[in-house]
Design an enzyme around this catalytic site. Structure first.
Site, PDB file in Angstrom:
ATOM      1  N   SER A 152       0.810  -1.213   0.000  1.00 50.20           N
ATOM      2  CA  SER A 152       0.000   0.000   0.000  1.00 50.20           C
ATOM      3  C   SER A 152       0.847   1.267   0.000  1.00 50.20           C
ATOM      4  CB  SER A 152      -0.953   0.001   1.201  1.00 50.20           C
ATOM      5  OG  SER A 152      -0.248  -0.223   2.405  1.00 50.20           O
ATOM      6  N   ASP A 419      -3.650   5.869  11.599  1.00 49.01           N
ATOM      7  CA  ASP A 419      -2.771   5.394  10.535  1.00 49.01           C
ATOM      8  C   ASP A 419      -1.462   6.169  10.645  1.00 49.01           C
ATOM      9  OD1 ASP A 419      -1.389   4.682   8.290  1.00 49.01           O
ATOM     10  OD2 ASP A 419      -2.978   5.165   6.859  1.00 49.01           O
ATOM     11  N   HIS A 422       1.003   5.120   6.529  1.00 51.73           N
ATOM     12  CA  HIS A 422       0.865   5.769   5.235  1.00 51.73           C
ATOM     13  C   HIS A 422       0.994   7.281   5.390  1.00 51.73           C
ATOM     14  CE1 HIS A 422      -1.365   1.897   5.015  1.00 51.73           C
ATOM     15  NE2 HIS A 422      -0.671   1.797   3.885  1.00 51.73           N
TER      16      HIS A 422
END
Length: 457
Positions: A152, A419, A422
């Site tokens: 990702s 998160d 990312h």
């Protein structure tokens, strides 16, 4: 004598008078004017420098070469400099259809914007990271295919590049799904996407391959397979067969190797990490496996390129984006898990042991693959996009609790998902593509120079 009678002169009739005047006007006057003009000296010729441009001369091939490529730089060694000068090329609205919802920090209500105003300044002489230039990047990859392969974070970097390019040139999503609230990792249509840039005949793709080699991912939700399975000797057929049609491939992986996994080679179990059956297997760790996965992925690119018929072979650039550290501070669901609004100060955070091991393995495998490609005459340049130190300083650039829309709209909360892996878009990952542009620029300059040298004068 009588007086004499006076004599009268005769007068021409009116018709004759008109004919005489017409003859004078249409014949005599032009003849006189022509005689006058012919008696004048000829005018000097006009200077050719102002009226006639000299014809261009054909230059020899050596003179048609492009400017020399930028220097090879160590982009891992540098400092962050705050700058308000460079305008943002896109935002969460202008590129919202491309950005995964969980990384669209602006659309999800993140209130601060200081994390958007930092630039990376390498310390090497002559080394710079200018603001991203969409026109220059697309000029360099005109008619070429750029592909991101990995997890990702590969998708995160790919979406950043597409947004940067789309800020100046129209793009078309020609494969996969658009934006929205899909989770990216679980949405199959977002795992394999491709954008076309018709103005330059270029394409940008992303291929989901979290292990770079063939593997089976653990099941989500606690049911089914509770660990990953990696087949280290097998290429990932979701991207490897497309190597001949890819000109620039960017590999990016790492975090999936931290999960429980069993490793296979030629059908036999060769190790495991957080072994699902500790009574029968011994922990082997994942550092060596990660190294082997990077080695085999690069080897697959070089081998497939070398096997391509020389008449169909196109120069390739293989880039490894080095490991990007996470920044969880305390519990993953604490509201302060990654709530920094500024990068770490110089000396405040040094690369951790795992950062050094992962990025070090990648750098060594890049060097080995570069030598292998040269020995095979595969026409593949192999480079490392060293972002580990840069990314390690940017704890301010993660979505954190803003992976979900407006997490504090109802007031402060004791627990909230975060998160801290990312990156917000726009955000620090845009700098990775600024560095990628410099790497591509140096590669393309070498390719174009070779083409000029081999073409007839």
């Amino acid at each position: 004598m009588g007086a004499s009678t006076p004599r009268h002169h005769s007068t021409p009739p009116p018709l004759l008078t008109k004919r005489i005047l017409a003859f004078a006007f249409y014949v005599l006057v032009p003849l006189a004017l022509l005689h006058y003009l012919l008696s004048l000296p000829p005018p000097p010729p006009p200077p050719t420098s102002t009226l006639t441009a000299p014809k261009p001369q054909q230059q020899p091939a050596a003179a048609r070469k492009r400017a020399p490529p930028p220097p090879r730089c160590d982009y891992s060694d540098g400092e962050l400099v705050r700058s308000e000068a460079a305008p943002l090329l896109y935002n969460g609205t202008s590129c919202g259809g491309t950005i995964k919802a969980g990384q669209n920090c602006e659309a999800h209500g993140r209130p601060d914007t200081g994390y958007l105003r930092w630039q990376w300044r390498p310390r090497g002489a002559g080394c710079t990271v200018p603001p991203f230039d969409p026109a220059e990047f697309l000029r360099l990859v005109r008619g070429r295919h750029v592909a991101f392969v990995g997890d990702s974070l590969a998708r995160n970097q790919c979406e950043s590049l597409v947004c940067l390019l789309s800020s100046a040139f129209p793009s078309q999503l020609v494969r996969g799904a658009g934006g929205g609230d899909g989770d990216g990792d679980g949405d199959e249509l977002r795992k394999f996407r491709r954008w076309a840039f018709p103005s330059h005949g270029a394409t940008v793709s992303v291929f989901w391959s979290p292990f770079l080699v063939n593997g089976t991912e653990k099941a989500k939700g606690g049911t089914g397979l509770n660990h990953n399975r990696l087949f280290l000797d097998q290429p990932d057929q979701r991207w490897a067969p497309e190597v001949p049609g890819i000109d620039v491939v960017v590999l990016s992986a790492g975090h999936w190797f931290l999960h429980p996994a069993v490793y296979y080679d030629r059908g036999a179990v060769v190790g495991c990490h957080q072994c699902p059956d500790p009574n029968n297997r011994t922990e082997t760790g994942f550092f060596g496996v990660f190294r082997l996965a990077v080695r085999n992925a690069l080897g697959e690119i070089v081998l497939r390129a070398a096997r391509t018929e020389p008449s169909n072979r196109r120069p390739k650039l293989a880039v490894v984006t080095t490991f990007s550290p996470a920044h969880f501070e305390g519990d993953w669901d604490s509201p302060r898990a990654c709530a920094r609004t500024e990068p770490y100060a110089p000396g405040e955070r040094e690369p951790e042991y795992m950062d050094r091991e992962m990025s070090g393995a990648e750098a060594e495998e890049v060097a080995a693959a570069r030598a292998d490609a040269a020995a095979r005459g595969a026409g593949v340049d192999v480079e490392a996009l060293e972002v580990t130190r840069l990314a390690g300083l940017r704890a301010d650039g993660h979505p954190g609790p803003y992976m979900h829309p407006f997490p504090f709209a109802g007031g402060e909360r004791d627990r909230v998902p975060n998160d801290c892996v990312h990156w917000c878009l726009p955000g620090p990952v845009d700098t990775w593509n600024e560095i990628l542009l410099q790497v591509v620029k140096r590669w393309a300059a070498g390719v174009d120079a070779d083409d000029d040298a081999s073409s007839p004068p």
